[in-house]
Design an enzyme around this catalytic site. Structure first.
Site, PDB file in Angstrom:
ATOM      1  CD1 TRP A 322     -27.692  18.741 -52.020  1.00  0.00           C
ATOM      2  CD2 TRP A 322     -27.791  19.630 -49.966  1.00  0.00           C
ATOM      3  NE1 TRP A 322     -27.208  20.021 -52.095  1.00  0.00           N
ATOM      4  CE2 TRP A 322     -27.245  20.589 -50.848  1.00  0.00           C
ATOM      5  CE3 TRP A 322     -27.932  19.958 -48.631  1.00  0.00           C
ATOM      6  CZ2 TRP A 322     -26.865  21.858 -50.429  1.00  0.00           C
ATOM      7  CZ3 TRP A 322     -27.545  21.230 -48.203  1.00  0.00           C
ATOM      8  CH2 TRP A 322     -27.030  22.157 -49.099  1.00  0.00           C
ATOM      9  CG  HIS A 323     -28.259  18.518 -45.194  1.00  0.00           C
ATOM     10  ND1 HIS A 323     -29.486  18.297 -45.794  1.00  0.00           N
ATOM     11  CD2 HIS A 323     -28.270  19.807 -44.760  1.00  0.00           C
ATOM     12  CE1 HIS A 323     -30.205  19.405 -45.708  1.00  0.00           C
ATOM     13  NE2 HIS A 323     -29.499  20.331 -45.102  1.00  0.00           N
ATOM     14  N   GLY A 324     -24.945  15.380 -46.378  1.00  0.00           N
ATOM     15  CA  GLY A 324     -23.685  14.699 -46.116  1.00  0.00           C
ATOM     16  C   GLY A 324     -23.795  13.199 -46.299  1.00  0.00           C
ATOM     17  CG  PHE A 492     -23.737  20.540 -45.241  1.00  0.00           C
ATOM     18  CD1 PHE A 492     -23.188  19.389 -44.688  1.00  0.00           C
ATOM     19  CD2 PHE A 492     -24.514  21.348 -44.436  1.00  0.00           C
ATOM     20  CE1 PHE A 492     -23.423  19.053 -43.368  1.00  0.00           C
ATOM     21  CE2 PHE A 492     -24.768  21.012 -43.131  1.00  0.00           C
ATOM     22  CZ  PHE A 492     -24.226  19.863 -42.582  1.00  0.00           C
TER      23      PHE A 492
END
Length: 492
Positions: A322-324, A492
């Site tokens: 989810w963060h990248g 993000f």
């Protein structure tokens, strides 16, 4: 416009004046206009994308709410998830998975014909996608009714204080607030201003300053080893916390001035005594989102032990992703998944024996201190993969982290290393003092919020804290020719 800019302050003052000037029934329109103006200041075309997603989600939510047939309801929900998560995938993850697919085909001597997209990721897309997704699932589950007013729903999705980097709001916690009639509340305005001041202090006086040296070392890790890498990693741990929690404080503060209550996103996470407690205190709106909408539906801990461990690992892998779209985030998520699995395994095997044996008061404080240090250390170690630009960089840092650790208490040796990276004694003092202020206030606040902690103090102490925070922001905001930078989590 970033929160720490003069332009945003002017924008907010205009919004505040208009909001409390117009009649109550039109105030949602003021906030909606302000929210889209704010978002369009970043990108006009992605504001159109945001509006399109909002319209589709609004219609599908009403269809889900109106439909009596469960299979039809499920189809509308699946369509919503496919569209929202599909758009997120195309902008954020397509190139990442396309590169993996291309590598596999290359190994098989099969030519790759699908090119990568050259698109900038829309600001805040991960946050508002999860907010909409949670809302759609809640409507499907019957936890809330679908919002009937499109303008209010659009405001729920785009509310300007939190659209860029959260906190991620739930429909049942937030939608009703847009219907409440409000008068100027001086108490809330004061609390909001304190939170904004506290957030700016963490962002400008600490995060932006530490970031200068963290970036220098982590962007060129092969030029350094040992103690310098340890220092850079510790500084990043503090930088990231101050940057993201600073954003959350400012967002909650601006919303509070307008009369809205946003979800608490951080609760002194570096004082956690276990990795499980850390995740109850860090990025609370996201961790609870994954718990409620992924971990529990997968079976949570109600299944076999192996299955529950697998659920934990899957959740943290996806949390990392989810963060990248980068392997560094995936590995970071996997590390935390393993941390939780080991912690749960030990807790179940131990049965609380160690905790009970060390329960006497004379051991409790020592035990708490050791647990806090251990938790902070393993969390900081995992941040290496979060911050590193590439997996190879992270591996180099891990391998070379303790090469000269025997000199860590040699002040002259450490001082020489710091001078080599451009840190003078004056720089160290200017970094150390704000961090010390942060540490002392967070120790003192205990279970209170920062506004409660400050306002409960005697007048002279209260205003001393205000002046100290303001002075730090003014002094360090102009020191070293370093302007306030974009918030880390906005990417993000």
């Amino acid at each position: 416009m970033i929160f720490s800019s003069i332009n945003f302050v002017i924008f907010f003052l205009i919004t505040f004046f208009l909001y409390f000037t117009v009649k109550s029934k039109y105030r949602w329109l003021v906030l909606l206009s302000a929210s889209y103006f704010y978002y369009m200041s970043w990108s006009f075309k992605y504001a159109i994308l945001l509006l399109t997603i909002t319209i589709i989600s609004f219609i599908l939510a009403k269809l889900i709410d109106r439909e009596k047939n469960n299979s039809h309801k499920k189809r509308y929900l699946c369509l919503s998830l496919f569209l929202n998560l599909g758009i997120l995938f195309m902008f954020k993850y397509f190139n990442f998975f396309n590169d993996i697919f291309s590598l596999v085909l290359t190994k098989m001597n099969i030519p790759q014909v699908v090119p990568n997209f050259k698109l900038l990721m829309p600001l805040g897309i991960s946050f508002y996608t999860f907010q909409i997704t949670g809302y759609m699932i809640d409507v499907y589950k019957g936890r809330i009714k679908a919002e009937r007013n499109f303008g209010v729903f659009a405001l729920f999705v785009s509310f300007f204080p939190q659209i860029v980097a959260g906190p991620i709001q739930r429909g049942n916690e937030f939608l009703y607030q847009f219907y409440q009639k409000r008068q100027l509340d001086l108490v809330k305005i004061k609390e909001g201003l304190i939170l904004i001041l506290w957030g700016l202090f963490k962002k400008i006086a600490i995060s932006d300053k530490l970031g200068i040296y963290v970036n220098k070392i982590y962007n060129n890790p092969y030029d350094y080893s040992g103690i310098i890498l340890i220092i850079a990693t510790l500084l990043f741990s503090i930088q990231l916390y101050c940057d993201f929690s600073g954003y959350s404080d400012i967002a909650i503060g601006y919303a509070k001035i307008l009369g809205f209550q946003l979800k608490t996103n951080f609760d002194r996470p570096y004082f956690a005594k276990s990795i499980q407690e850390f995740w109850r205190r860090w990025h609370i709106s996201l961790s609870t989102w994954f718990r409620d909408y992924l971990y529990i539906p997968l079976g949570g801990n109600r299944v076999s032990r192996i299955r529950s461990y697998l659920n934990i690992f899957v959740v943290f892998l996806l949390s990392g992703l989810w963060h990248g779209a980068n392997w560094t985030y995936v590995v970071w998520g996997a590390i935390h998944g393993l941390y939780l699995i080991i912690y749960q395994s030990f807790k179940k095997a131990d049965g609380g024996y160690t905790v009970k044996k060390m329960q006497p008061l004379k051991f409790q404080k020592l035990k708490d201190f050791i647990c806090i240090v251990v938790t902070f250390s393993i969390v900081t170690f995992a941040w290496i993969f979060f911050r590193a630009n590439k997996i190879s960089d992270a591996i180099y840092i891990v391998k070379n982290l303790f090469t000269d650790v025997g000199h860590i208490f040699d002040i002259h040796y450490v001082g020489k290393l710091l001078i080599e990276i451009g840190l003078t004694k004056y720089d160290c003092i200017l970094m150390f003092i704000p961090v010390l202020i942060l540490f002392m206030i967070q120790i003192g606040q205990k279970e209170n919020t920062v506004p409660e902690f400050i306002t409960n103090k005697p007048l002279i102490i209260r205003w001393s804290i205000y002046y100290l925070l303001i002075f730090s922001i003014i002094l360090l905001g102009g020191y070293g020719n370093a302007e306030s930078t974009q918030f880390i989590y906005s990417q993000f």
